[in-house]
Scaffold this motif. Structure first.
Motif, PDB file in Angstrom:
ATOM      1  N   ASP A 100      30.320  44.530 -15.920  1.00  0.00           N
ATOM      2  CA  ASP A 100      30.890  45.680 -15.223  1.00  0.00           C
ATOM      3  C   ASP A 100      31.524  45.265 -13.899  1.00  0.00           C
ATOM      4  N   GLY A 101      30.900  44.281 -13.229  1.00  0.00           N
ATOM      5  CA  GLY A 101      31.476  43.770 -11.987  1.00  0.00           C
ATOM      6  C   GLY A 101      32.799  43.062 -12.213  1.00  0.00           C
ATOM      7  N   LEU A 102      32.876  42.233 -13.255  1.00  0.00           N
ATOM      8  CA  LEU A 102      34.122  41.531 -13.559  1.00  0.00           C
ATOM      9  C   LEU A 102      35.224  42.511 -13.941  1.00  0.00           C
ATOM     10  N   VAL A 103      34.856  43.557 -14.676  1.00  0.00           N
ATOM     11  CA  VAL A 103      35.843  44.574 -15.050  1.00  0.00           C
ATOM     12  C   VAL A 103      36.396  45.255 -13.794  1.00  0.00           C
ATOM     13  N   MET A 104      35.507  45.567 -12.845  1.00  0.00           N
ATOM     14  CA  MET A 104      35.957  46.197 -11.610  1.00  0.00           C
ATOM     15  C   MET A 104      36.851  45.260 -10.806  1.00  0.00           C
ATOM     16  N   VAL A 105      36.518  43.980 -10.780  1.00  0.00           N
ATOM     17  CA  VAL A 105      37.363  43.010 -10.087  1.00  0.00           C
ATOM     18  C   VAL A 105      38.725  42.914 -10.764  1.00  0.00           C
ATOM     19  N   GLY A 106      38.737  42.922 -12.107  1.00  0.00           N
ATOM     20  CA  GLY A 106      40.007  42.903 -12.826  1.00  0.00           C
ATOM     21  C   GLY A 106      40.873  44.096 -12.480  1.00  0.00           C
ATOM     22  N   LEU A 164      31.926  32.028  -7.311  1.00  0.00           N
ATOM     23  CA  LEU A 164      32.517  32.168  -8.643  1.00  0.00           C
ATOM     24  C   LEU A 164      33.398  33.406  -8.750  1.00  0.00           C
ATOM     25  N   ILE A 165      32.937  34.529  -8.216  1.00  0.00           N
ATOM     26  CA  ILE A 165      33.712  35.753  -8.369  1.00  0.00           C
ATOM     27  C   ILE A 165      34.945  35.752  -7.447  1.00  0.00           C
ATOM     28  N   LEU A 166      34.873  35.062  -6.311  1.00  0.00           N
ATOM     29  CA  LEU A 166      36.065  34.899  -5.472  1.00  0.00           C
ATOM     30  C   LEU A 166      37.082  33.989  -6.163  1.00  0.00           C
ATOM     31  N   VAL A 214      33.344  33.482 -16.900  1.00  0.00           N
ATOM     32  CA  VAL A 214      32.243  33.188 -17.827  1.00  0.00           C
ATOM     33  C   VAL A 214      31.070  32.564 -17.077  1.00  0.00           C
ATOM     34  N   SER A 215      31.365  31.678 -16.138  1.00  0.00           N
ATOM     35  CA  SER A 215      30.299  31.052 -15.338  1.00  0.00           C
ATOM     36  C   SER A 215      29.540  32.098 -14.542  1.00  0.00           C
ATOM     37  N   TYR A 216      30.271  33.084 -14.025  1.00  0.00           N
ATOM     38  CA  TYR A 216      29.632  34.180 -13.281  1.00  0.00           C
ATOM     39  C   TYR A 216      28.672  34.959 -14.180  1.00  0.00           C
ATOM     40  N   LEU A 217      29.095  35.258 -15.399  1.00  0.00           N
ATOM     41  CA  LEU A 217      28.239  35.986 -16.331  1.00  0.00           C
ATOM     42  C   LEU A 217      27.003  35.166 -16.711  1.00  0.00           C
ATOM     43  N   LEU A 218      27.179  33.863 -16.897  1.00  0.00           N
ATOM     44  CA  LEU A 218      26.034  33.000 -17.216  1.00  0.00           C
ATOM     45  C   LEU A 218      25.049  32.961 -16.051  1.00  0.00           C
ATOM     46  N   LEU A 270      31.963  51.924  -6.311  1.00  0.00           N
ATOM     47  CA  LEU A 270      33.061  51.081  -5.859  1.00  0.00           C
ATOM     48  C   LEU A 270      32.594  49.759  -5.263  1.00  0.00           C
ATOM     49  N   THR A 271      31.424  49.292  -5.674  1.00  0.00           N
ATOM     50  CA  THR A 271      30.955  47.979  -5.244  1.00  0.00           C
ATOM     51  C   THR A 271      30.560  47.147  -6.445  1.00  0.00           C
ATOM     52  N   VAL A 272      30.681  45.849  -6.302  1.00  0.00           N
ATOM     53  CA  VAL A 272      30.299  44.902  -7.342  1.00  0.00           C
ATOM     54  C   VAL A 272      28.982  44.259  -6.926  1.00  0.00           C
ATOM     55  N   ASN A 273      27.923  44.533  -7.681  1.00  0.00           N
ATOM     56  CA  ASN A 273      26.620  43.957  -7.375  1.00  0.00           C
ATOM     57  C   ASN A 273      26.565  42.500  -7.813  1.00  0.00           C
ATOM     58  N   LEU A 274      26.111  41.640  -6.925  1.00  0.00           N
ATOM     59  CA  LEU A 274      25.943  40.232  -7.259  1.00  0.00           C
ATOM     60  C   LEU A 274      24.589  40.024  -7.936  1.00  0.00           C
TER      61      LEU A 274
END
Length: 305
Positions: free
Chosen positions: A105-111, A57-59, A28-32, A169-173
């Motif tokens: 979308d990034g969090l979904v890919m990480v999941g 946060l995402i790590l 949630v902090s990452y999304l904020l 296949l990448t998560v944009n920060l």
């Protein structure tokens, strides 16, 4: 006189954050932060601050999620839900979701990466398997980024298919606000990086290896690594520092007998020769593709493969 044994409970050593709530909080902090970054002026300080903080946060989300899921049911639920959401967001009807909630979308890919990583970690029957696995992954990532692999082809502009695959296949920060018509300077982390971070920390939990120090050092190293990517605008293989941190901080847990050490040596020599051949072969110039354009510093710069 005999004394009664002390039954006072002893607090266990805090080596990780096992509760799924920590994954939720970091997610949630990452999304904020992603939302806040969109409204910040496009200054170097803002870009660096939001990028590095979002990486932390995402790590944290990746590691705590990987360490929290301990049953096949929870892993299956994560994989099915994340894969379903990922596919839906690729469909035009549901393409509005990432615009409505930037960063989801990034969090979904990480999941999805974590769910696959947990399955892979279940195949690791002994802790000592992680050492050759980490070395192999680092060498593969070096080839992917520098030796003619996916990232090399995408950045050079020789293959539109490679560019599309890397984008998928990448998560944009998070990135800051830019002027109308300008491309955002945005950094990204590869799917494989999250997958194998999940593998390593899930294995640490399974084999009872304390991992708090490894997590802190890994986050610190990757933040500095990402800073180097931002400063130079050059893609770098993230699995290399990940492997170095995992091996160096947990080397005492990798125990081999004499025959296993020789087997590792022979395997290392074979892999080294193969790697050298791939690097040599990749130096042959590839014909340019008119449909692809080289990636510049004004677009997404990937960290790792």
């Amino acid at each position: 006189m005999d004394t009664a044994p002390d039954t006072t409970p002893v607090a266990p050593e805090i080596t990780h954050l096992p509760d799924i709530r920590y994954a939720v909080i970091s997610g949630v902090s990452y999304l904020l932060l992603y939302r806040i970054a969109m409204y910040l002026p496009n200054t170097n300080l803002n870009v660096i601050a939001t990028t590095l903080l979002s990486l932390v946060l995402i790590l944290t989300f990746t590691v705590t999620l990987a360490r929290s899921l301990k049953t096949w049911r929870s892993v299956a639920l994560l994989q099915i839900s994340s894969l379903t959401l990922w596919v839906l967001m690729k469909v035009r009807t549901f393409a509005f979701i990432p615009h409505l909630l930037p960063g989801v979308d990034g969090l979904v890919m990480v999941g999805l990466a974590v769910s696959v990583g947990l399955i892979v970690s279940s195949l690791m029957k002994e802790m000592k398997i992680l050492l050759p696995a980490a070395v192999m992954l680092a060498m593969v990532d070096l080839y992917v980024v520098f030796g003619g692999g996916l990232v090399t082809q995408a950045v050079s502009g020789h293959s539109p298919k490679a560019q599309a695959a890397m984008k998928a296949l990448t998560v944009n920060l998070p990135t800051t606000q830019v002027k109308a018509g300008a491309e955002p300077y945005q950094l990204a982390v590869g799917f494989a990086d999250f997958l194998f971070i999940a593998v390593f920390f899930a294995c640490f939990r399974r084999f009872g290896i304390p991992s708090r120090k490894t997590f802190v050092v890994l986050v610190t190293v990757l933040v500095l690594y990402m800073f180097a990517v931002a400063f130079t605008g050059t893609p770098l293989p993230a699995l290399v520092p990940i492997a170095v941190v995992v091996i160096s901080l947990n080397f005492r847990h990798f125990k081999y007998d004499r025959s296993e050490k020789f087997a590792l040596l022979y395997a290392g020599l074979i892999v080294g020769v193969l790697f050298a051949y791939l690097l040599h072969a990749s130096r042959r110039p590839a014909p340019p593709d008119k449909e692809a354009t080289p990636i510049t510093n004004e677009k997404a710069i990937p960290l790792g493969g």
